[in-house]
Design an enzyme around this catalytic site. Structure first.
Site, mmCIF file in Angstrom:
data_model
loop_
_atom_site.group_PDB
_atom_site.id
_atom_site.type_symbol
_atom_site.label_atom_id
_atom_site.label_comp_id
_atom_site.label_asym_id
_atom_site.label_seq_id
_atom_site.Cartn_x
_atom_site.Cartn_y
_atom_site.Cartn_z
ATOM 1 N N HIS A 1 0.810 -1.222 0.000
ATOM 2 C CA HIS A 1 0.000 0.000 0.000
ATOM 3 C C HIS A 1 0.841 1.269 0.000
ATOM 4 C CE1 HIS A 1 0.417 -0.276 4.461
ATOM 5 N NE2 HIS A 1 0.384 1.035 4.374
ATOM 6 N N ASP B 1 -0.116 -7.483 1.206
ATOM 7 C CA ASP B 1 0.401 -6.142 1.457
ATOM 8 C C ASP B 1 1.923 -6.101 1.548
ATOM 9 O OD1 ASP B 1 0.165 -3.399 1.755
ATOM 10 O OD2 ASP B 1 -0.104 -3.498 3.924
ATOM 11 N N SER C 1 4.591 2.660 7.773
ATOM 12 C CA SER C 1 4.203 1.444 7.054
ATOM 13 C C SER C 1 5.371 0.920 6.223
ATOM 14 C CB SER C 1 3.024 1.725 6.117
ATOM 15 O OG SER C 1 1.871 1.983 6.849
#
Length: 172
Positions: A63, A95, A166
């Site tokens: 992402h 992901d 992230s």
């Protein structure tokens, strides 16, 4: 806010990893900040990643790079910058994305750990770049080592993973 990859460090001592500043410092040198640019050269997303497998390979979350990415810059903790040459592999469902840098950043490689023995309450350390603050450390615990969400098993932690973190490393 996304998942991070759990890593097992090679640092062994009588203290836990989270209580070992030297080990955290060494691991931090393997974590990078990613800046994602669109076709017009505008920064539209940032995230984190870490060196894995071989020199020049960076692992991050899918992402982080999924939308309108035209170019990606990798910045090391020492301030060196590298362009991403290619996206080697990506898996939207899990992901994860694997990037190859142009050139070979001189980063120590982290190794993927074995999560089978991971326990609730175990201390973990997340390293990422929240809001562009490169290689910020946050500490937490494993809330659930086998959290099932729609058939995908995740490691749930309460370590702070803010926007920009992230794709960074989660270490035990």
């Amino acid at each position: 806010v996304g998942a991070v990859v759990l890593l097992n460090t090679v640092f062994k001592s009588h203290n836990s990893f989270s209580d070992n500043p030297a080990a955290i410092e060494t691991a931090s040198e393997s974590v990078v900040m990613l800046s994602c640019y669109d076709k017009s050269g505008e920064l539209y997303a940032s995230g984190s990643g870490f060196a894995l497998i071989e020199k020049g390979i960076i692992v991050t979350n899918y992402h982080v790079i999924e939308e309108n990415v035209y170019s990606i810059e990798v910045k090391t903790e020492t301030g060196a910058s590298y362009d991403v040459k290619s996206i080697v592999a990506m898996d939207e469902e899990n992901d994860i994305a694997i990037l190859r840098c142009a050139g070979s950043p001189n980063l120590a490689l982290l190794s993927v750990g074995d999560t089978t023995g991971l326990k609730k309450g175990e201390k973990v350390v997340a390293i990422g770049s929240p809001l562009g603050l490169q290689n910020t450390i946050s500490e937490g615990i494993v809330s659930n080592p086998k959290r099932d969400v729609e058939g995908v098993t995740y490691i749930q932690t309460n370590a702070a993973i803010s926007n920009g973190s992230s794709g960074g490393a989660l270490l035990d």
